[in-house]
Scaffold this active site. Structure first.
Site, short mmCIF file in Angstrom:
data_model
loop_
_atom_site.label_atom_id
_atom_site.label_comp_id
_atom_site.label_asym_id
_atom_site.label_seq_id
_atom_site.Cartn_x
_atom_site.Cartn_y
_atom_site.Cartn_z
N SER A 1 1.93 -9.70 -0.97
CA SER A 1 1.60 -8.27 -0.89
C SER A 1 1.72 -7.68 0.50
CB SER A 1 0.19 -8.05 -1.43
OG SER A 1 -0.73 -8.89 -0.75
N LYS B 1 0.82 -1.23 0.00
CA LYS B 1 0.00 0.00 0.00
C LYS B 1 0.85 1.27 0.00
CE LYS B 1 -4.22 -1.74 0.19
NZ LYS B 1 -5.13 -1.54 -0.95
N GLU C 1 -10.07 6.13 2.47
CA GLU C 1 -10.98 5.13 3.01
C GLU C 1 -10.11 3.95 3.44
OE1 GLU C 1 -10.29 5.39 -0.16
OE2 GLU C 1 -9.57 3.36 -0.56
#
Lengths: 271, 393
Positions: B375, B85, B107
């Protein structure tokens, strides 16, 4: 009654001849349930509505504040569907011929297919459709369909809309232009921004279409302000839906309050 | 807009008129800075010294022996804040700074994107507010605390299902209201144009590094690339470098929940249908009327009823394929990777491991070279996994 449906053009001309502006209340169809919602609409019509904005409920209404979303949820929980929504509009057509506009999120149109949706809309007796999340960039595809069924495709203009975009929007839009009064989502507000007045006159100078201002219009003085700024009509949503939400336990009180509030708002459209 | 942001028929700008000028401004800024030398120098600096890039491409020898394939893991789990991220939040946060925006909103579902946004807000000195469904706030108290430690303000969302999709609705409403000052930092390859393209651009670093690393280690491209797909940013990031290499098989793995036919699933591409949600046309989980369903997955990052539009395009063109694994399979693979390699994956990434296990069992896939995008790391999932295993921590 379908034969005699009043067009937006005729309606705006009629109120103008009377020296008034158009009072256009909004309801989410099926809120809080099918029959009560129909009585609410009838109360609107009996107490001065010149046209109606009808919303189909959506699970994810990004352009709406908490009031409309709550109404959407009540309606969906009561079993409202797209097909029942069109049935609802047919029922409205049993008692009025004033213009009926549909406010909808695009996914409902996309899922059914534009042709089928617009056909059903026409058959139900609607005058026009506004898709809240469909800007001109994406709407080209719907214009032919709207044309095919003789429906008005209505668009929104906002404070952030440039003059260049305004002209493009005005070209694509028919029926009336929906002017978004505030920077934000739907919801009752105590103050109307000064910029709203500027926006109305800016839109006026770029479009010959009738204008109706919505979002945040919740008092007599708001209605007077937008009409004196040059708008042809005022759309009132959340302030009315709040009355529904606050009186779910007592339908009679709800309808009485809605009726008298509508008369007040209509009164404010008389110059 | 200069581009309509379409991938085939998917994508687009399905937003209220109020937001169009903001998207035009964002598109213009993105196009201006994406190839700007100063911007990229600064971004590269932060990616390297702040986030910890490049990440390793690790040959998972034990797992490979066990499964009968040659398995490499792209270690995005080693990045600061624990997942890929941060690649995107650094890119967009810097863009917000260059645009002169004074407030970031985001969000978050489980909180990973919220944390990655809050730390970038702290780093760049931009106040940050994060919308999070109140249901998720309850489930992820630790992550709420982490965001608050980085001076982020967490705004619980009480509307709708009180989860990720409602947090997105609320963030969009905020942006509509405060569009002049506020930058909406979307966390995945979803939303209206230019977000899907822009987020892919900032995540493409995963694919670029992987390609270079695998060529160094193997002297050839891998046979297969696998990644989990929620909104789709880590998968799009690693796929992007290989889309043109037709011989490389690309597989996206969705959160199957209790099973794709159970009604409790996040497998949007596997069982969803075309629809418009949160600004773009893609696949969505919806009913016959087009009302959006709630998604379900044990992994909060895969618990979303939409998916990035470019994935819809890759699916329809057949360039990538998509499948789902269940909560149960993901939890088993969570343990499998922890035991065999000493690497505790995020539950999201565990879905890709689970799929690799099934894939490797097929005779025709024996001996293949597979890159799995790991990830994120599993620290955030400890409570949940312990509970699932019946262990008190």
């Amino acid at each position: 009654m379908n034969q005699d449906i009043e067009s937006y053009q005729e309606m705006f001309a009629r109120v103008k001849d009377n020296g008034e502006g158009a009072f256009i209340p909004f309801v989410v169809v099926g809120d809080p349930d099918f029959e009560t919602s129909l009585e609410i609409v009838k109360t609107y019509v009996d107490n001065g509505a010149d046209a109606l904005e009808l919303g189909f409920p959506f699970s994810d209404p990004i352009a709406d504040g908490p009031t409309v979303q709550a109404a959407d949820i009540r309606s969906l929980n009561s079993g409202m569907t797209t097909r029942r929504g069109f049935e609802f509009i047919k029922r409205i057509r049993e008692f009025t011929n004033i213009p009926l506009g549909l406010l909808v999120y695009y996914n409902l149109i996309y899922k059914m297919g534009a042709d089928e949706f617009y056909k059903a809309a026409k058959e139900s007796g609607l005058n026009g459709i506004l898709a809240a999340d469909l800007p001109p960039e994406e709407a080209e595809i719907l214009l032919d369909t709207a044309d095919k069924y003789g429906l008005d495709q209505i668009f929104m203009a906002a404070q952030t809309t440039s003059n260049e975009r305004l002209e493009k929007i005005a070209e694509m839009c028919s029926g009336f232009l929906y002017v978004v009064a505030v920077m934000g989502v739907t919801g009752a507000r105590s103050e109307l921004a000064d910029t709203t007045v500027e926006l109305v006159s800016r839109v006026k100078s770029h479009s010959d279409l009738p204008l109706a201002v919505g979002f945040g219009i919740s008092r007599q003085e708001h209605v007077r302000n937008v009409l004196s700024a040059g708008s042809d009509g005022a759309i009132v949503a959340s302030a009315l839906l709040n009355i529904i939400g606050e009186n779910l336990e007592n339908k009679e009180v709800m309808l009485t309050k809605i009726g008298s509030f509508c008369r007040e708002l209509k009164e404010a459209t008389r110059k | 807009m200069i581009s309509k942001g379409k991938f085939g028929k998917y994508g687009g700008v399905f937003v209220p008129e109020l937001l169009i000028p903001a998207l035009e401004e964002l598109e213009a800024a993105y196009l201006k800075y994406k190839d700007d030398e100063k911007f990229n120098d600064e971004l590269d600096y932060y990616l390297k010294d702040f986030a910890g890039r490049p990440t390793a491409l690790y040959y998972a020898e034990n797992l490979s022996g066990k499964l009968g394939c040659k398995i490499y893991l792209k270690r995005e789990d080693m990045l600061h804040t624990g997942a890929h991220k941060i690649n995107n939040t650094l890119g967009q946060g810097l863009l917000a700074k260059y645009m002169g925006k004074t407030r970031l909103i985001a969000e978050t579902g489980a909180g990973q994107h919220g944390i990655a946004t809050a730390v970038v807000g702290a780093l760049l000195g931009i106040p940050t507010e994060v919308y999070m469904g109140s249901e998720d706030v309850q489930r992820q108290k630790l992550n709420v605390f982490r965001m608050e430690l980085s001076d982020g303000v967490v705004l619980p969302v009480e509307s709708g299902s009180r989860t990720l999709k409602d947090a997105i609705n609320e963030a969009m409403r905020d942006w509509i209201t405060n569009v002049d000052t506020t930058y909406y930092l979307i966390g995945s390859t979803m939303g209206p144009h230019p977000y899907p393209t822009m987020v892919k651009h900032f995540q493409a670093v995963i694919g670029r590094e992987t390609k270079k690393q695998i060529m160094e280690k193997e002297g050839k491209l891998p046979d297969t690339i696998m990644a989990c797909v929620g909104g789709g940013s880590n998968s799009m990031g690693i796929f992007s470098a290989f889309v043109e290499d037709e011989e490389v098989e690309l597989i996206g793995v969705e959160g199957g929940g209790d099973g794709i036919d159970s009604g409790h699933t996040g497998a949007t591409l596997t069982i969803g249908t075309e629809g418009v949600l949160h600004g773009s046309l893609s696949y969505v989980l919806q009913n016959d009327d087009g009302q959006i369903n709630e998604a379900h997955s044990v992994s909060a990052g895969l618990d979303y009823p939409g998916v990035g539009p470019e994935h819809a395009y890759l699916k329809d063109t057949g360039r990538a394929s998509y499948d789902a694994v269940t909560d149960k399979e993901a939890l088993e693979s969570f343990k499998l990777l922890s035991e065999t390699e000493g690497i505790i994956p995020a539950l999201e990434s565990a879905h890709a491991i689970a799929y690799a296990k099934k894939y490797a069992e097929k005779e025709e896939n024996k001996g293949k070279t597979i890159v799995i995008n790991l990830s994120g790391r599993g620290d955030k999932d400890m409570d949940l996994v312990a509970k699932e295993m019946g262990v008190e921590v």
